[in-house]
Design a protein around this motif. Sequence first.
Motif, mmCIF file in Angstrom:
data_model
loop_
_atom_site.group_PDB
_atom_site.id
_atom_site.type_symbol
_atom_site.label_atom_id
_atom_site.label_comp_id
_atom_site.label_asym_id
_atom_site.label_seq_id
_atom_site.Cartn_x
_atom_site.Cartn_y
_atom_site.Cartn_z
ATOM 1 N N ARG A 35 0.863 -1.178 0.000
ATOM 2 C CA ARG A 35 0.000 0.000 0.000
ATOM 3 C C ARG A 35 0.898 1.226 0.000
ATOM 4 N N GLY A 63 -1.647 -2.566 -10.020
ATOM 5 C CA GLY A 63 -2.278 -2.103 -8.806
ATOM 6 C C GLY A 63 -3.593 -1.410 -9.046
ATOM 7 N N MET A 64 -4.077 -0.773 -7.988
ATOM 8 C CA MET A 64 -5.345 -0.058 -8.037
ATOM 9 C C MET A 64 -5.245 1.205 -7.193
ATOM 10 N N VAL A 65 -5.725 2.310 -7.736
ATOM 11 C CA VAL A 65 -5.733 3.569 -7.004
ATOM 12 C C VAL A 65 -6.928 3.566 -6.052
ATOM 13 N N MET A 82 -3.661 8.710 -13.212
ATOM 14 C CA MET A 82 -4.389 7.647 -12.518
ATOM 15 C C MET A 82 -5.201 8.247 -11.381
ATOM 16 N N ALA A 84 -8.683 7.567 -8.435
ATOM 17 C CA ALA A 84 -9.351 6.573 -7.595
ATOM 18 C C ALA A 84 -10.235 5.666 -8.440
ATOM 19 N N TYR A 104 -2.369 10.611 -2.064
ATOM 20 C CA TYR A 104 -2.589 9.539 -3.034
ATOM 21 C C TYR A 104 -2.334 8.213 -2.338
ATOM 22 N N SER A 106 -2.503 3.893 -3.173
ATOM 23 C CA SER A 106 -2.750 2.811 -4.129
ATOM 24 C C SER A 106 -2.298 1.481 -3.537
ATOM 25 N N HIS A 108 -0.689 -2.292 -4.479
ATOM 26 C CA HIS A 108 0.197 -2.882 -5.490
ATOM 27 C C HIS A 108 0.197 -4.404 -5.345
#
Length: 120
Positions: A35, A63-65, A82, A84, A104, A106, A108
């Motif tokens: 994270r 990953g993801m935001v 990028m 959310a 920010y 995200s 991973h």
Amino acid sequence: MLNVILKRFDAPDEVRTFAKGRFELVTLGGMTIGRASYEPGWKWSLHVGAATGAKSCQVEHIGMVVSGCATAAMDDGRVIEMRAGDVFHIEPGHDSWVVGDAPYVSLHFMGAEKYAKARK
């Protein structure tokens, strides 16, 4: 008997800190998940890469935001933003920075074990 493992980023297995950010890691089922939490003004080349002398991040990320906004600038000139909810795949050879005044965050799923790792 089936085994169940439950972990939280509130108590990560490892924390890697640097100026304006931190990277928390949890490992389970043979997988390391990270994270990333970055403050406004964070930039990879200044706050992570400068310590190693690297000009661009050489880690591949999937990953993801979770929140906030960041830019990824590839060494070949491509630039993406990028936000959310975005799920991302970023190849090695990039810089990145937080956009705007919000932090920010995200997750991973690939590359976490290699990211911001101190040299031995």
